[in-house]
Design an enzyme around this catalytic site. Structure first.
Site, PDB file in Angstrom:
ATOM      1  N   SER A   1      64.405  35.862  37.499  1.00 53.82           N
ATOM      2  CA  SER A   1      65.250  36.136  38.608  1.00 53.82           C
ATOM      3  C   SER A   1      64.690  37.474  39.283  1.00 53.82           C
ATOM      4  O   SER A   1      64.444  38.270  38.555  1.00 53.82           O
ATOM      5  CB  SER A   1      66.630  36.062  37.995  1.00 53.82           C
ATOM      6  OG  SER A   1      67.320  36.733  39.295  1.00 53.82           O
TER       7      SER A   1
ATOM      8  N   TYR B   1      73.939  39.231  32.155  1.00 53.99           N
ATOM      9  CA  TYR B   1      72.837  38.126  32.723  1.00 53.99           C
ATOM     10  C   TYR B   1      71.461  38.694  33.181  1.00 53.99           C
ATOM     11  O   TYR B   1      70.555  38.119  32.593  1.00 53.99           O
ATOM     12  CB  TYR B   1      73.718  37.405  33.868  1.00 53.99           C
ATOM     13  CG  TYR B   1      72.669  36.589  34.625  1.00 53.99           C
ATOM     14  CD1 TYR B   1      72.215  35.387  33.969  1.00 53.99           C
ATOM     15  CD2 TYR B   1      72.209  36.714  35.742  1.00 53.99           C
ATOM     16  CE1 TYR B   1      71.394  34.627  34.673  1.00 53.99           C
ATOM     17  CE2 TYR B   1      71.198  36.103  36.527  1.00 53.99           C
ATOM     18  CZ  TYR B   1      70.759  35.020  35.909  1.00 53.99           C
ATOM     19  OH  TYR B   1      69.887  34.204  36.728  1.00 53.99           O
TER      20      TYR B   1
ATOM     21  N   LYS C   1      67.836  38.230  31.488  1.00 51.30           N
ATOM     22  CA  LYS C   1      66.460  37.748  31.974  1.00 51.30           C
ATOM     23  C   LYS C   1      65.302  39.013  31.881  1.00 51.30           C
ATOM     24  O   LYS C   1      64.125  38.539  31.468  1.00 51.30           O
ATOM     25  CB  LYS C   1      66.650  37.668  33.497  1.00 51.30           C
ATOM     26  CG  LYS C   1      67.540  36.509  33.925  1.00 51.30           C
ATOM     27  CD  LYS C   1      66.949  35.115  33.654  1.00 51.30           C
ATOM     28  CE  LYS C   1      67.825  33.801  33.653  1.00 51.30           C
ATOM     29  NZ  LYS C   1      67.183  32.598  33.153  1.00 51.30           N
TER      30      LYS C   1
HETATM   31  P1  NAD Z   1      72.573  25.474  36.238  1.00 52.91           P
HETATM   32  O1  NAD Z   1      73.554  25.939  35.395  1.00 52.91           O
HETATM   33  O2  NAD Z   1      72.758  24.441  37.219  1.00 52.91           O
HETATM   34  O3  NAD Z   1      71.440  24.760  35.115  1.00 52.91           O
HETATM   35  C1  NAD Z   1      71.333  25.072  33.664  1.00 52.91           C
HETATM   36  C2  NAD Z   1      71.313  24.066  32.926  1.00 52.91           C
HETATM   37  O4  NAD Z   1      71.042  24.242  31.686  1.00 52.91           O
HETATM   38  C3  NAD Z   1      72.488  23.399  33.267  1.00 52.91           C
HETATM   39  O5  NAD Z   1      72.326  22.060  33.134  1.00 52.91           O
HETATM   40  C4  NAD Z   1      73.109  23.494  31.795  1.00 52.91           C
HETATM   41  O6  NAD Z   1      73.870  22.671  31.137  1.00 52.91           O
HETATM   42  C5  NAD Z   1      71.978  23.953  30.784  1.00 52.91           C
HETATM   43  N1  NAD Z   1      72.049  24.705  29.419  1.00 52.91           N
HETATM   44  C6  NAD Z   1      72.483  25.994  29.476  1.00 52.91           C
HETATM   45  N2  NAD Z   1      72.515  26.382  28.182  1.00 52.91           N
HETATM   46  C7  NAD Z   1      71.893  25.529  27.504  1.00 52.91           C
HETATM   47  C8  NAD Z   1      71.743  25.315  26.059  1.00 52.91           C
HETATM   48  N3  NAD Z   1      71.921  26.210  25.389  1.00 52.91           N
HETATM   49  N4  NAD Z   1      71.114  24.389  25.326  1.00 52.91           N
HETATM   50  C9  NAD Z   1      70.577  23.241  26.468  1.00 52.91           C
HETATM   51  N5  NAD Z   1      71.010  23.273  27.926  1.00 52.91           N
HETATM   52  C10 NAD Z   1      71.770  24.324  28.292  1.00 52.91           C
HETATM   53  O7  NAD Z   1      71.518  26.755  36.846  1.00 52.91           O
HETATM   54  P2  NAD Z   1      70.503  26.702  37.647  1.00 52.91           P
HETATM   55  O8  NAD Z   1      70.863  27.377  39.095  1.00 52.91           O
HETATM   56  O9  NAD Z   1      69.814  25.346  37.782  1.00 52.91           O
HETATM   57  O10 NAD Z   1      69.472  27.570  37.124  1.00 52.91           O
HETATM   58  C11 NAD Z   1      68.478  27.407  36.178  1.00 52.91           C
HETATM   59  C12 NAD Z   1      67.800  28.753  35.470  1.00 52.91           C
HETATM   60  O11 NAD Z   1      67.440  29.394  36.944  1.00 52.91           O
HETATM   61  C13 NAD Z   1      68.790  29.490  35.016  1.00 52.91           C
HETATM   62  O12 NAD Z   1      67.941  29.959  33.580  1.00 52.91           O
HETATM   63  C14 NAD Z   1      69.088  30.618  35.708  1.00 52.91           C
HETATM   64  O13 NAD Z   1      69.537  31.938  35.138  1.00 52.91           O
HETATM   65  C15 NAD Z   1      67.714  30.782  36.474  1.00 52.91           C
HETATM   66  N6  NAD Z   1      68.275  31.372  37.994  1.00 52.91           N
HETATM   67  C16 NAD Z   1      68.923  30.776  38.781  1.00 52.91           C
HETATM   68  C17 NAD Z   1      69.282  31.201  39.922  1.00 52.91           C
HETATM   69  C18 NAD Z   1      70.236  30.652  41.032  1.00 52.91           C
HETATM   70  O14 NAD Z   1      70.691  31.374  41.875  1.00 52.91           O
HETATM   71  N7  NAD Z   1      70.883  29.399  40.625  1.00 52.91           N
HETATM   72  C19 NAD Z   1      68.638  32.416  40.367  1.00 52.91           C
HETATM   73  C20 NAD Z   1      67.666  33.000  39.692  1.00 52.91           C
HETATM   74  C21 NAD Z   1      67.337  32.589  38.356  1.00 52.91           C
HETATM   75  C1  UD1 Z   2      74.041  37.067  42.724  1.00 51.36           C
HETATM   76  C2  UD1 Z   2      74.144  37.788  41.483  1.00 51.36           C
HETATM   77  C3  UD1 Z   2      72.500  37.790  40.818  1.00 51.36           C
HETATM   78  C4  UD1 Z   2      71.872  36.482  40.805  1.00 51.36           C
HETATM   79  C5  UD1 Z   2      72.127  35.577  42.054  1.00 51.36           C
HETATM   80  C6  UD1 Z   2      71.841  34.169  42.089  1.00 51.36           C
HETATM   81  C7  UD1 Z   2      75.803  39.348  41.640  1.00 51.36           C
HETATM   82  C8  UD1 Z   2      76.233  40.744  41.691  1.00 51.36           C
HETATM   83  N1  UD1 Z   2      74.322  39.187  41.692  1.00 51.36           N
HETATM   84  O1  UD1 Z   2      73.107  37.632  43.477  1.00 51.36           O
HETATM   85  O2  UD1 Z   2      72.465  38.498  39.597  1.00 51.36           O
HETATM   86  O3  UD1 Z   2      70.953  36.226  40.488  1.00 51.36           O
HETATM   87  O4  UD1 Z   2      73.511  35.690  42.511  1.00 51.36           O
HETATM   88  O5  UD1 Z   2      72.662  33.245  41.075  1.00 51.36           O
HETATM   89  O6  UD1 Z   2      76.704  38.656  41.460  1.00 51.36           O
HETATM   90  N2  UD1 Z   2      78.584  37.256  49.585  1.00 51.36           N
HETATM   91  C9  UD1 Z   2      79.714  37.328  50.221  1.00 51.36           C
HETATM   92  N3  UD1 Z   2      80.961  36.620  49.943  1.00 51.36           N
HETATM   93  C10 UD1 Z   2      80.900  35.824  48.948  1.00 51.36           C
HETATM   94  C11 UD1 Z   2      79.771  35.670  48.155  1.00 51.36           C
HETATM   95  C12 UD1 Z   2      78.468  36.487  48.560  1.00 51.36           C
HETATM   96  O7  UD1 Z   2      79.813  38.122  51.140  1.00 51.36           O
HETATM   97  O8  UD1 Z   2      81.986  35.168  48.792  1.00 51.36           O
HETATM   98  C13 UD1 Z   2      77.328  38.207  49.971  1.00 51.36           C
HETATM   99  C14 UD1 Z   2      77.046  39.109  48.816  1.00 51.36           C
HETATM  100  O9  UD1 Z   2      77.812  40.165  49.083  1.00 51.36           O
HETATM  101  C15 UD1 Z   2      75.482  39.106  49.067  1.00 51.36           C
HETATM  102  C16 UD1 Z   2      75.083  37.742  49.569  1.00 51.36           C
HETATM  103  O10 UD1 Z   2      76.433  37.127  50.118  1.00 51.36           O
HETATM  104  O11 UD1 Z   2      75.174  39.854  50.207  1.00 51.36           O
HETATM  105  C17 UD1 Z   2      74.532  36.854  48.782  1.00 51.36           C
HETATM  106  O12 UD1 Z   2      75.645  36.871  47.581  1.00 51.36           O
HETATM  107  P1  UD1 Z   2      75.289  35.749  46.164  1.00 51.36           P
HETATM  108  O13 UD1 Z   2      75.041  34.397  46.735  1.00 51.36           O
HETATM  109  O14 UD1 Z   2      76.442  36.023  45.106  1.00 51.36           O
HETATM  110  O15 UD1 Z   2      74.025  36.284  45.715  1.00 51.36           O
HETATM  111  P2  UD1 Z   2      73.339  37.652  45.173  1.00 51.36           P
HETATM  112  O16 UD1 Z   2      74.372  38.764  45.259  1.00 51.36           O
HETATM  113  O17 UD1 Z   2      72.010  37.859  45.788  1.00 51.36           O
END
Ligand code: NAD
Ligand code: UD1
Length: 338
Positions: free
Chosen positions: A124, A149, A153
């Site tokens: 991330s 979290y 990572k």
């Molecule tokens: P998500 O929660 O929708 O998907 C994660 C999946 O992993 C879920 O289906 C959950 O049931 C499964 N899971 C969790 N722990 C597990 C375990 N111990 N064993 C088996 N299954 C398990 O999340 P996502 O948004 O699809 O994210 C996927 C990956 O990408 C995650 O590692 C997350 O940290 C990373 N990531 C997500 C974002 C985002 O904003 N969505 C941003 C950066 C990185």
């Molecule tokens: C958040 C997480 C980050 C994670 C990412 C993706 C925090 C501090 N950071 O990032 O670690 O990797 O999500 O899952 O939680 N905002 C509003 N109102 C809301 C929600 C968000 O104004 O109700 C604004 C935030 O201040 C930011 C932008 O929208 O400026 C995006 O927010 P968000 O979607 O939560 O993502 P990140 O903050 O980038």
């Protein structure tokens, strides 16, 4: 020949499983459904006409991993499984470190045992902490994460880097996602957060559907063009195709790689509200409130390394991201349980 996808029932996982099946890969999924529903994969099968094999199990369970590696000829692993809520990670650090860090260690050990040596890891942009500059390139300093979290990572990236030095035959790519949003254009799969969403786009779409009353915009006094936070939002299908490109280039370059997946463009909270209102023809009720603790002003990617090394770049616009989010939300007001 099959690809093992951990966390494949989740948001990014399900879109990536769909993309893998569409191009003809055999897919094995392990997911404990702790933050997802099996229904996502039922719909992926409906959309592709192909079935992934699902093991409902925990990646911490080495016996199940052993069974999976012995039963299927797996060539590569894409590791999405992990917990992802920043706020929850502060309350439950041990759960986060166990799932995200120990889970990866168990997976790696079983890959080593089974002789499977290609791994793509969901990292991330959070590993950059408070960005030293924007756009963020991969050689920018990492660290300074402010919650378990983000730190999990960072730790996994370090473990993978160390491991790749000890096991040079391994090919490891950490993909640093910026802000994934959007949904499949069919409106059949998308993001289904538990409870009240923490992230901006699911929050906006729940205001649009009337489930939530008003969006709180966290601060309009940042040093950005309109004062609200700026992020690099990327369509989840672009992210999925980034994983396919990473698989295709896994044998090239260094044995350990960290690559940004973003669009290279930043949008503010107000930009997003306006794009959503335009594409959905709805009105988003919002108010400006205090900044959210731990938020940064702006964050977007330098996405040139992905272009050079993977031949990949994001193609979908912010309007497409908002259109597909809305299409998913209005067709599934209660996510997979509707
Ligand atoms: P998500 O929660 O929708 O998907 C994660 C999946 O992993 C879920 O289906 C959950 O049931 C499964 N899971 C969790 N722990 C597990 C375990 N111990 N064993 C088996 N299954 C398990 O999340 P996502 O948004 O699809 O994210 C996927 C990956 O990408 C995650 O590692 C997350 O940290 C990373 N990531 C997500 C974002 C985002 O904003 N969505 C941003 C950066 C990185
Ligand atoms: C958040 C997480 C980050 C994670 C990412 C993706 C925090 C501090 N950071 O990032 O670690 O990797 O999500 O899952 O939680 N905002 C509003 N109102 C809301 C929600 C968000 O104004 O109700 C604004 C935030 O201040 C930011 C932008 O929208 O400026 C995006 O927010 P968000 O979607 O939560 O993502 P990140 O903050 O980038």
């Amino acid at each position: 020949m099959a690809i093992l996808v951990t966390g494949g029932a989740g948001y990014i996982g399900s879109h990536s499983v769909l993309a893998l099946l569409e191009r003809g890969d055999e897919v094995i999924v392990i997911d404990n459904l702790s933050n997802s529903s099996q229904e996502s994969l039922v719909r992926v099968a409906e959309l592709t006409g192909k079935n992934p094999t699902l093991y409902v199990a925990n990646v911490l369970d080495k016996n199940i991993l052993r069974t999976i590696f012995s039963k299927h000829s797996i060539t590569d692993v894409i590791h999405f499984a992990g917990l992802k809520s920043v706020g929850e990670s502060i309350k439950k650090p041990l759960e986060y470190y166990e799932n995200n860090v120990t889970g990866t260690i168990v997976l790696l050990s079983e890959m080593l045992n089974a002789g499977v040596n290609s791994l793509i890891f969901s990292s991330s942009a959070t590993v950059y902490g408070n960005p030293e500059k924007v756009p963020l390139s991969e050689d920018c300093q990492t660290g300074g994460t402010t919650n378990p979290y983000g730190t999990s990572k960072l730790m996994v990236e370090q473990i993978l880097r160390d491991f790749s030095l000890a096991q040079p035959e391994f090919r490891i790519t950490c993909l640093r996602y910026f802000n994934p949003v959007g949904a499949h254009q069919s409106g059949r799969i998308g993001e289904d957060p538990n409870g009240i969403p923490n992230n901006l786009v699911p929050y906006i779409s729940q205001v649009a559907i009337g489930k939530l009353k008003c969006l709180s915009v966290y601060g309009n006094d940042y040093p950005t063009p309109d004062g609200t936070g700026v992020r690099d939002y990327i369509h989840v299908l672009d992210l999925a195709s980034g994983h396919l490109a990473a698989l295709d280039h896994q044998n090239e370059g260094a044995s350990f790689k960290a690559i940004n997946l973003g669009t290279g463009v930043g949008y503010s909270v107000i930009d997003l509200i306006e794009a959503f209102e335009k594409t959905s023809q709805t009105k988003i009720n919002y108010k400006i409130v205090e900044r959210r603790a731990g938020d940064i002003a702006e964050c977007w990617s330098d996405s040139s390394l992905a272009k050079q090394t993977l031949g990949w770049q994001a193609t979908r616009t912010i309007d497409e991201m908002m259109r597909d989010t809305w299409n998913w939300q209005k067709n599934n007001p209660n996510g997979y349980s509707s």
